[in-house]
Design a protein around this motif. Structure first.
Motif, PDB file in Angstrom:
ATOM      1  N   ILE A  15       0.844  -1.196   0.000  1.00 26.05           N
ATOM      2  CA  ILE A  15       0.000   0.000   0.000  1.00 26.05           C
ATOM      3  C   ILE A  15       0.877   1.242   0.000  1.00 26.05           C
ATOM      4  N   GLU A  16       0.499   2.217  -0.835  1.00 22.75           N
ATOM      5  CA  GLU A  16       1.156   3.520  -0.806  1.00 22.75           C
ATOM      6  C   GLU A  16       0.094   4.603  -0.659  1.00 22.75           C
ATOM      7  N   PHE A  81      -2.487 -14.748  -2.558  1.00 25.27           N
ATOM      8  CA  PHE A  81      -3.080 -13.597  -3.259  1.00 25.27           C
ATOM      9  C   PHE A  81      -2.337 -12.316  -2.887  1.00 25.27           C
ATOM     10  N   TYR A  82      -2.026 -11.496  -3.909  1.00 24.46           N
ATOM     11  CA  TYR A  82      -1.219 -10.295  -3.698  1.00 24.46           C
ATOM     12  C   TYR A  82      -1.872  -9.106  -4.396  1.00 24.46           C
ATOM     13  N   TRP A  83      -1.954  -7.992  -3.662  1.00 26.12           N
ATOM     14  CA  TRP A  83      -2.524  -6.759  -4.213  1.00 26.12           C
ATOM     15  C   TRP A  83      -1.616  -5.583  -3.878  1.00 26.12           C
ATOM     16  N   TYR A  87      -2.892   5.200  -3.312  1.00 23.64           N
ATOM     17  CA  TYR A  87      -3.987   6.135  -3.080  1.00 23.64           C
ATOM     18  C   TYR A  87      -3.608   7.539  -3.543  1.00 23.64           C
ATOM     19  N   HIS A  88      -4.616   8.240  -4.061  1.00 25.60           N
ATOM     20  CA  HIS A  88      -4.416   9.638  -4.443  1.00 25.60           C
ATOM     21  C   HIS A  88      -4.411  10.506  -3.183  1.00 25.60           C
ATOM     22  N   ASN A  89      -4.104  11.767  -3.362  1.00 18.75           N
ATOM     23  CA  ASN A  89      -3.944  12.653  -2.204  1.00 18.75           C
ATOM     24  C   ASN A  89      -5.204  12.799  -1.365  1.00 18.75           C
ATOM     25  N   ASP A  90      -6.388  12.687  -2.003  1.00 19.77           N
ATOM     26  CA  ASP A  90      -7.631  12.834  -1.240  1.00 19.77           C
ATOM     27  C   ASP A  90      -8.024  11.548  -0.510  1.00 19.77           C
ATOM     28  N   LEU A  91      -7.310  10.443  -0.775  1.00 18.46           N
ATOM     29  CA  LEU A  91      -7.549   9.128  -0.156  1.00 18.46           C
ATOM     30  C   LEU A  91      -8.913   8.529  -0.516  1.00 18.46           C
ATOM     31  N   SER A  93      -9.791   7.959  -3.727  1.00 17.72           N
ATOM     32  CA  SER A  93      -9.591   7.186  -4.951  1.00 17.72           C
ATOM     33  C   SER A  93      -8.202   6.562  -4.923  1.00 17.72           C
ATOM     34  N   ARG A  94      -8.064   5.464  -5.660  1.00 17.62           N
ATOM     35  CA  ARG A  94      -6.792   4.760  -5.673  1.00 17.62           C
ATOM     36  C   ARG A  94      -6.600   4.078  -7.018  1.00 17.62           C
ATOM     37  N   ASP A  95      -5.363   3.745  -7.307  1.00 19.51           N
ATOM     38  CA  ASP A  95      -5.021   2.986  -8.498  1.00 19.51           C
ATOM     39  C   ASP A  95      -4.530   1.615  -8.074  1.00 19.51           C
TER      40      ASP A  95
END
Length: 308
Positions: A15-16, A81-83, A87-91, A93-95
């Motif tokens: 996670i970033e 399983f790996y994910w 996350y974008h700055n507003d948290l 939305s994410r990619d």
């Protein structure tokens, strides 16, 4: 003591967020749901699958919290399983950068014998055929079957999803998914249409804006607790679901009034989940902290009114 059966992924997450990065930490819907449910006095089992790369220390996290792991299959030579997501700055939305299903691609859950008569069943966000397969293994109809789903299954497995939905009691989805499922912008109309599909209760999650509970013509709204800082929203929805299911399994009361309390308990636990990366905060959570924050929710939602 109530019995709660949880079926969902157990995974590695990278996670970033704007606040930093994690490296292959414990994650997955089944994990977040299980850790939240362990805050209640219930017999809980998690059914999932991992590879032999899954460390014993993570299995110990479940067993130390009295979570039955006999339904977690360990595939020799397999990978968990790996994910990986950012996350974008507003948290809000994410990619998704990487998704590796690995052992989850061929997941065929086997419900432990002593949980085939569970009081509450929580079906995490999985392929609808897997959810159906779990229901088929139950020896008795539970007091409550709760299922989570997402737009991916709506887009790709609509018929299979409808077969699950007609057999469950509660569905938990977010507002965007509720609108997609029903082609209704109004969440009141959307919830009414979903109830016609099968579930008696509809829980619509609105992230930082709380959650709605619908049953017939009854509606309840629970706000999310305003927080000074959100560190990582990963798993918050699953933590909410685990708190919701755990409370109902403990009380064995599935009335609308009880579900209102379950919504608050779920929201309460989700407010802790977002304070650190992944499951970190849930692993250090103490009962007194949970109780103190429940009182904050009470103060947030109660008021006196005089009509003249």
């Amino acid at each position: 003591m109530g019995k709660l059966l949880i079926v969902g992924s157990v995974a590695f997450d990278d996670i970033e967020t704007p606040f930093g990065k994690s490296d292959k930490i414990l994650g997955g819907a089944g994990t977040f749901i299980g850790l939240a449910a362990s805050q209640f006095n219930v017999n809980t089992a998690v059914v999932s699958v991992v590879g032999d790369d899954f460390p014993q220390k993570y299995i110990d996290i479940f067993t130390e919290r009295n979570i039955d792991v006999s339904g977690i299959e360990i595939v020799k030579g397999g990978k968990t399983f790996y994910w990986k997501g950012k996350y974008h700055n507003d948290l809000n939305s994410r990619d998704t950068l990487i998704t590796e299903l690995n052992t989850m691609a061929d997941f065929n859950p086997v419900v432990p014998e002593n949980f085939t008569q569970a009081d509450v069943v929580m079906l995490g966000n999985l392929h609808p055929d897997i959810q159906t397969g779990v229901i088929d293994q139950l020896k008795e109809r539970p007091k409550l079957i709760i299922a989570d789903t997402m737009n991916f299954w709506m887009n790709n497995t609509w018929d299979e999803l409808m077969r699950v939905i007609e057999r469950i009691d509660v569905i938990t989805i977010n507002d965007e998914e509720a609108r997609q499922m029903t082609n209704e912008y109004s969440l009141v109309r959307a919830a009414a249409k979903i109830q016609e599909m099968g579930p008696k209760y509809v829980v619509i999650k609105k992230g930082e804006h709380g959650a709605l509970l619908f049953h017939k013509d009854q509606v309840f709204f629970a706000p999310a607790l305003p927080l000074e800082e959100v560190f990582d929203p990963t798993g918050a929805g699953d933590t909410f679901a685990g708190g919701f299911a755990g409370y109902l399994a403990e009380t064995k009361n599935i009335s609308f009034e009880s579900m209102k309390n379950a919504i608050i308990h779920g929201s309460n636990l989700a407010s802790f989940c977002v304070e650190k990366f992944g499951t970190e905060r849930m692993l250090t959570l103490e009962k007194q902290e949970v109780d103190n924050r429940l009182l904050q929710f009470k103060e947030l939602t109660q008021f006196n009114i005089e009509l003249t």
